[in-house]
Scaffold this motif. Structure first.
Motif, mmCIF file in Angstrom:
data_model
loop_
_atom_site.group_PDB
_atom_site.id
_atom_site.type_symbol
_atom_site.label_atom_id
_atom_site.label_comp_id
_atom_site.label_asym_id
_atom_site.label_seq_id
_atom_site.Cartn_x
_atom_site.Cartn_y
_atom_site.Cartn_z
ATOM 1 N N SER A 79 1.226 -1.081 -0.020
ATOM 2 C CA SER A 79 0.237 0.134 0.325
ATOM 3 C C SER A 79 0.891 1.553 -0.171
ATOM 4 C CB SER A 79 -0.767 -0.148 1.102
ATOM 5 O OG SER A 79 -0.095 0.289 2.453
ATOM 6 N N GLU A 80 2.228 0.646 -0.074
ATOM 7 C CA GLU A 80 3.054 2.343 0.229
ATOM 8 C C GLU A 80 3.548 2.518 -1.247
ATOM 9 O OE1 GLU A 80 5.899 1.080 3.502
ATOM 10 O OE2 GLU A 80 4.791 0.280 4.465
ATOM 11 N N ILE A 81 3.354 1.981 -2.067
ATOM 12 C CA ILE A 81 3.765 1.968 -3.329
ATOM 13 C C ILE A 81 3.827 3.665 -3.931
ATOM 14 C CG2 ILE A 81 4.112 1.281 -5.716
ATOM 15 C CD1 ILE A 81 3.471 -1.408 -4.788
ATOM 16 N N LYS A 82 4.566 4.403 -4.664
ATOM 17 C CA LYS A 82 5.118 5.483 -4.973
ATOM 18 C C LYS A 82 4.790 5.634 -6.382
ATOM 19 C CE LYS A 82 3.065 6.819 -0.735
ATOM 20 N NZ LYS A 82 1.492 6.810 -0.856
ATOM 21 N N ARG A 83 4.577 6.756 -7.280
ATOM 22 C CA ARG A 83 5.118 6.840 -8.647
ATOM 23 C C ARG A 83 6.504 6.360 -8.580
ATOM 24 N NH1 ARG A 83 4.909 5.980 -13.424
ATOM 25 N NH2 ARG A 83 6.519 7.758 -15.535
ATOM 26 N N ILE A 84 7.320 7.012 -7.774
ATOM 27 C CA ILE A 84 8.621 6.892 -7.404
ATOM 28 C C ILE A 84 9.407 5.833 -7.255
ATOM 29 C CG2 ILE A 84 8.802 7.607 -5.110
ATOM 30 C CD1 ILE A 84 11.141 9.382 -7.403
ATOM 31 N N HIS A 85 8.369 5.041 -6.905
ATOM 32 C CA HIS A 85 9.248 3.839 -6.774
ATOM 33 C C HIS A 85 9.511 2.955 -7.815
ATOM 34 C CE1 HIS A 85 7.419 4.408 -2.572
ATOM 35 N NE2 HIS A 85 8.629 4.613 -2.140
ATOM 36 N N VAL A 86 8.413 3.184 -8.850
ATOM 37 C CA VAL A 86 8.284 2.425 -9.533
ATOM 38 C C VAL A 86 9.247 3.108 -10.958
ATOM 39 C CG1 VAL A 86 6.325 2.142 -12.031
ATOM 40 C CG2 VAL A 86 5.854 1.957 -9.806
ATOM 41 N N THR A 87 9.488 3.874 -11.153
ATOM 42 C CA THR A 87 10.173 4.996 -11.572
ATOM 43 C C THR A 87 11.942 4.739 -11.761
ATOM 44 O OG1 THR A 87 10.074 7.605 -10.376
ATOM 45 C CG2 THR A 87 9.107 7.007 -12.632
ATOM 46 N N ASP A 88 12.224 4.701 -10.168
ATOM 47 C CA ASP A 88 13.641 3.934 -9.797
ATOM 48 C C ASP A 88 13.686 2.625 -10.633
ATOM 49 O OD1 ASP A 88 13.244 7.035 -8.987
ATOM 50 O OD2 ASP A 88 13.758 6.153 -6.478
ATOM 51 N N PHE A 89 12.630 1.744 -10.327
ATOM 52 C CA PHE A 89 12.121 0.265 -10.712
ATOM 53 C C PHE A 89 13.395 0.403 -11.674
ATOM 54 C CE2 PHE A 89 10.805 -3.258 -11.474
ATOM 55 C CZ PHE A 89 11.380 -4.271 -11.310
ATOM 56 N N ILE A 90 12.220 0.961 -12.202
ATOM 57 C CA ILE A 90 12.074 1.462 -13.872
ATOM 58 C C ILE A 90 14.009 1.292 -14.305
ATOM 59 C CG2 ILE A 90 12.175 2.545 -16.248
ATOM 60 C CD1 ILE A 90 8.876 2.222 -14.998
ATOM 61 N N ASP A 91 14.315 2.729 -13.994
ATOM 62 C CA ASP A 91 15.404 3.373 -14.044
ATOM 63 C C ASP A 91 16.798 1.908 -13.931
ATOM 64 O OD1 ASP A 91 14.816 5.782 -14.879
ATOM 65 O OD2 ASP A 91 15.421 6.463 -12.316
ATOM 66 N N SER A 92 16.132 0.873 -12.559
ATOM 67 C CA SER A 92 17.654 0.301 -12.445
ATOM 68 C C SER A 92 17.160 -0.755 -13.001
ATOM 69 C CB SER A 92 16.896 -0.099 -10.903
ATOM 70 O OG SER A 92 16.137 -0.925 -11.153
ATOM 71 N N LEU A 93 16.120 -1.284 -14.433
ATOM 72 C CA LEU A 93 16.196 -2.235 -15.217
ATOM 73 C C LEU A 93 16.993 -1.285 -16.447
ATOM 74 C CD1 LEU A 93 12.657 -3.266 -15.144
ATOM 75 C CD2 LEU A 93 14.218 -4.502 -14.131
ATOM 76 N N ASN A 94 16.706 -0.632 -16.548
ATOM 77 C CA ASN A 94 17.078 0.469 -17.560
ATOM 78 C C ASN A 94 18.723 0.315 -17.894
ATOM 79 O OD1 ASN A 94 15.631 1.492 -19.394
ATOM 80 N ND2 ASN A 94 15.435 3.184 -18.234
ATOM 81 N N ALA A 95 19.765 0.518 -16.174
ATOM 82 C CA ALA A 95 20.810 0.023 -16.371
ATOM 83 C C ALA A 95 21.172 -1.337 -16.337
ATOM 84 C CB ALA A 95 21.283 0.422 -14.524
ATOM 85 N N LYS A 96 20.651 -2.415 -16.461
ATOM 86 C CA LYS A 96 20.860 -3.351 -16.975
ATOM 87 C C LYS A 96 21.102 -3.902 -18.037
ATOM 88 C CE LYS A 96 18.698 -5.089 -12.096
ATOM 89 N NZ LYS A 96 17.639 -6.203 -12.327
ATOM 90 N N ASN A 97 21.125 -2.898 -18.773
ATOM 91 C CA ASN A 97 21.084 -2.853 -20.453
ATOM 92 C C ASN A 97 19.517 -4.158 -21.166
ATOM 93 O OD1 ASN A 97 22.426 -0.326 -21.097
ATOM 94 N ND2 ASN A 97 24.360 -2.193 -20.613
#
Length: 139
Positions: A79-97
């Motif tokens: 219930s604590e998920i915010k937009r910033i968590h998703v965008t930061d996770f996506i950024d971490s995925l981007n870093a994995k190419n």
């Protein structure tokens, strides 16, 4: 007459069970008990919705990766998920190419999780942690 399962279906079911077993095994994850219960409820929702076994494997694997990321950010309840968590996770995925299709698959899994959380009043209706039009990678 019973329908015989194909090898792929059996393998998908086994993979799903392993993911759930990994989530639930003591000491193998840093997820809170509440998040583990929420993931199990999400799995039950997917099964009740008639998702294919391979879809279950994919969604649960992606959700496990996302929730482990959330746990590393000290999130102990979905219930604590915010937009910033998703965008930061996506950024971490981007870093994995990762390939764009792989990224989009993971984003779709998170979207399904968020839809479930909203439908079950776990995530407030006003919270929009994922915006598919913005978050999906253009192919």
């Amino acid at each position: 007459m019973t329908k015989q399962l194909k090898n792929d279906e059996v393998n998908s079911i086994i993979e799903t069970l392993k993911i759930i077993e990994d989530i639930d095994a003591p000491g193998t994850t840093n997820l809170s008990e509440k998040v583990i219960a929420q993931i199990k409820a999400f799995e039950e929702y997917l099964v009740a919705d008639g998702k294919a076994s391979k879809t279950l494997v994919n969604y649960l694997g992606d959700v496990k990766e996302f929730t482990n990321y959330l746990a590393s950010q000290s999130i102990t309840d979905l219930s604590e998920i915010k937009r910033i968590h998703v965008t930061d996770f996506i950024d971490s995925l981007n870093a994995k190419n990762l390939m764009p299709r792989t990224m989009n698959k993971k984003i779709n899994s998170i979207s399904c999780l968020c839809k479930y959380l909203k439908t079950n009043s776990i995530l407030p209706e006003t919270e929009n942690p994922i915006i598919l039009a913005e978050d999906r990678v253009k192919i």
